[in-house]
Enzyme design. Sequence first.
Site, PDB file in Angstrom:
ATOM      1  CB  SER A 137      -0.875   0.033   1.262  1.00  0.00           C
ATOM      2  OG  SER A 137      -1.531   1.292   1.372  1.00  0.00           O
TER       3      SER A 137
ATOM      4  CE1 TYR B 164      -3.903  -1.875   5.345  1.00  0.00           C
ATOM      5  CE2 TYR B 164      -3.290   0.375   4.800  1.00  0.00           C
ATOM      6  CZ  TYR B 164      -3.731  -0.872   4.401  1.00  0.00           C
ATOM      7  OH  TYR B 164      -3.991  -1.119   3.073  1.00  0.00           O
TER       8      TYR B 164
HETATM    9  N1  LIG Z   1      -8.631  -0.479  -1.706  1.00  0.00           N
HETATM   10  C1  LIG Z   1      -7.593   0.318  -1.555  1.00  0.00           C
HETATM   11  O1  LIG Z   1      -7.675   1.529  -1.766  1.00  0.00           O
HETATM   12  C2  LIG Z   1      -6.267  -0.252  -1.109  1.00  0.00           C
HETATM   13  C3  LIG Z   1      -5.169   0.617  -1.093  1.00  0.00           C
HETATM   14  C4  LIG Z   1      -3.927   0.116  -0.730  1.00  0.00           C
HETATM   15  C5  LIG Z   1      -3.776  -1.214  -0.408  1.00  0.00           C
HETATM   16  N2  LIG Z   1      -4.860  -2.049  -0.416  1.00  0.00           N
HETATM   17  C6  LIG Z   1      -4.632  -3.464  -0.080  1.00  0.00           C
HETATM   18  O2  LIG Z   1      -5.225  -4.280  -1.065  1.00  0.00           O
HETATM   19  C7  LIG Z   1      -5.601  -5.531  -0.479  1.00  0.00           C
HETATM   20  C8  LIG Z   1      -7.062  -5.814  -0.790  1.00  0.00           C
HETATM   21  O3  LIG Z   1      -7.841  -4.781  -0.219  1.00  0.00           O
HETATM   22  P1  LIG Z   1      -9.307  -4.385  -0.716  1.00  0.00           P
HETATM   23  O4  LIG Z   1      -9.388  -2.924  -0.657  1.00  0.00           O
HETATM   24  O5  LIG Z   1      -9.654  -5.113  -1.955  1.00  0.00           O
HETATM   25  O6  LIG Z   1     -10.129  -4.944   0.553  1.00  0.00           O
HETATM   26  P2  LIG Z   1     -11.492  -5.726   0.694  1.00  0.00           P
HETATM   27  O7  LIG Z   1     -12.471  -5.287  -0.349  1.00  0.00           O
HETATM   28  O8  LIG Z   1     -11.848  -5.614   2.116  1.00  0.00           O
HETATM   29  O9  LIG Z   1     -11.099  -7.235   0.341  1.00  0.00           O
HETATM   30  C9  LIG Z   1     -10.340  -8.005   1.223  1.00  0.00           C
HETATM   31  C10 LIG Z   1     -10.345  -9.436   0.738  1.00  0.00           C
HETATM   32  O10 LIG Z   1      -9.571 -10.217   1.642  1.00  0.00           O
HETATM   33  C11 LIG Z   1     -10.368 -11.279   2.160  1.00  0.00           C
HETATM   34  N3  LIG Z   1      -9.934 -11.565   3.542  1.00  0.00           N
HETATM   35  C12 LIG Z   1     -10.021 -10.736   4.620  1.00  0.00           C
HETATM   36  N4  LIG Z   1      -9.519 -11.357   5.704  1.00  0.00           N
HETATM   37  C13 LIG Z   1      -9.111 -12.589   5.291  1.00  0.00           C
HETATM   38  C14 LIG Z   1      -8.513 -13.694   5.956  1.00  0.00           C
HETATM   39  N5  LIG Z   1      -8.257 -13.682   7.267  1.00  0.00           N
HETATM   40  N6  LIG Z   1      -8.225 -14.795   5.216  1.00  0.00           N
HETATM   41  C15 LIG Z   1      -8.505 -14.836   3.890  1.00  0.00           C
HETATM   42  N7  LIG Z   1      -9.057 -13.825   3.221  1.00  0.00           N
HETATM   43  C16 LIG Z   1      -9.359 -12.712   3.916  1.00  0.00           C
HETATM   44  C17 LIG Z   1     -11.817 -10.773   2.042  1.00  0.00           C
HETATM   45  O11 LIG Z   1     -12.789 -11.802   1.971  1.00  0.00           O
HETATM   46  P3  LIG Z   1     -13.473 -12.508   3.280  1.00  0.00           P
HETATM   47  O12 LIG Z   1     -14.118 -11.418   4.066  1.00  0.00           O
HETATM   48  O13 LIG Z   1     -14.435 -13.495   2.682  1.00  0.00           O
HETATM   49  O14 LIG Z   1     -12.364 -13.187   4.000  1.00  0.00           O
HETATM   50  C18 LIG Z   1     -11.721 -10.057   0.695  1.00  0.00           C
HETATM   51  O15 LIG Z   1     -11.788 -10.981  -0.367  1.00  0.00           O
HETATM   52  C19 LIG Z   1      -5.292  -5.407   1.023  1.00  0.00           C
HETATM   53  O16 LIG Z   1      -4.050  -5.989   1.310  1.00  0.00           O
HETATM   54  C20 LIG Z   1      -5.237  -3.895   1.231  1.00  0.00           C
HETATM   55  O17 LIG Z   1      -4.451  -3.544   2.338  1.00  0.00           O
HETATM   56  C21 LIG Z   1      -6.103  -1.588  -0.750  1.00  0.00           C
END
Ligand SMILES: NC(=O)c1ccc[n+]([C@@H]2O[C@H](COP(=O)([O-])OP(=O)(O)OC[C@H]3O[C@@H](n4cnc5c(N)ncnc54)[C@H](OP(=O)(O)O)[C@@H]3O)[C@@H](O)[C@H]2O)c1
Length: 262
Positions: free
Chosen positions: A148, A162
């Site tokens: 991130s 985080y």
């Molecule tokens: N969106 C952004 O702006 C952004 C920016 C920078 C970095 N990121 C990074 O990108 C990645 C994805 O984020 P996102 O924004 O797409 O978040 P999200 O929509 O909350 O998706 C998270 C995913 O991870 C799964 N998950 C959560 N806890 C888990 C566990 N213990 N075991 C297995 N799966 C798990 C969730 O499904 P379940 O609930 O079914 O487990 C979901 O599929 C993360 O690492 C986040 O830090 C996101």
Amino acid sequence: MDTTNLFRLDGRVALVTGGSRGIGKMIAAGFIAQGAKVYISSRKAAACEETAAQLGPNCIPLPQDVSSVAGCKALAEQFAAVEDGLDILVNNAGAAWGEPFENFPEIGWDKVMDLNVKSPFFLTQALYAPLKAAASRERPAKVINITSIDGQRLNPWETYSYHASKSALIYLTKRMAARLVQDSINVTSIAPGAFASEMNKAARDHGETIAKGIPAKRIGVDEDMAGTAIFLASRAGDYVVGDTITVDGGLVNAALGTSIDA
Ligand SMILES: NC(=O)c1ccc[n+]([C@@H]2O[C@H](COP(=O)([O-])OP(=O)(O)OC[C@H]3O[C@@H](n4cnc5c(N)ncnc54)[C@H](OP(=O)(O)O)[C@@H]3O)[C@@H](O)[C@H]2O)c1
């Protein structure tokens, strides 16, 4: 040089954690469009199955909680029961925790560090044999950690663990790359900026306001994330090792600072 197939992933097998929604789903869809077979994993089986049904026959659900070492081993066992080799592992599942400094609890550290830092390490370790089986000097296997921009610069919120976890994962990417390049497994990372998702509700629900603060004047969309992941996963990215690619519309590297002149 023929560049026609530089970005294709035909015949490759990928596993994307957190592939049921958000950034993981964007990456899974991109890989599938380039010809890969993609296993998606997350805790909720129904969500994985629904997404797999949407993404078509080359998307296979493999639900598992990967926040513990036992969970990582269980996912690796499930995977090994159906595949011999793993060409591309995307460590994408992640969690965030925000709370004022005075009250920030230990669970807010454990939950975030377990999933964001330990899990990418232990899942890669558990999948070492199939990654090695797929890897060769001519066609390295890939491990892509989703970090991130919060590991590269401060956001305005009190997300202590985080910030620390993503910074740690950027550095861990380099350390693991140094070891695994010996086995032709290239470890890299993508540092996303603002992408609409369940985790980033601000980008999802107030995209236009968020966009004003981004040099490119928009939030990230599916093609931005899929494009970078496909690059790293495919022949096109074979010579990128240990690096983090920032995909954020310029927030980290092209935002002007505040003037300190009188
Ligand atoms: N969106 C952004 O702006 C952004 C920016 C920078 C970095 N990121 C990074 O990108 C990645 C994805 O984020 P996102 O924004 O797409 O978040 P999200 O929509 O909350 O998706 C998270 C995913 O991870 C799964 N998950 C959560 N806890 C888990 C566990 N213990 N075991 C297995 N799966 C798990 C969730 O499904 P379940 O609930 O079914 O487990 C979901 O599929 C993360 O690492 C986040 O830090 C996101």
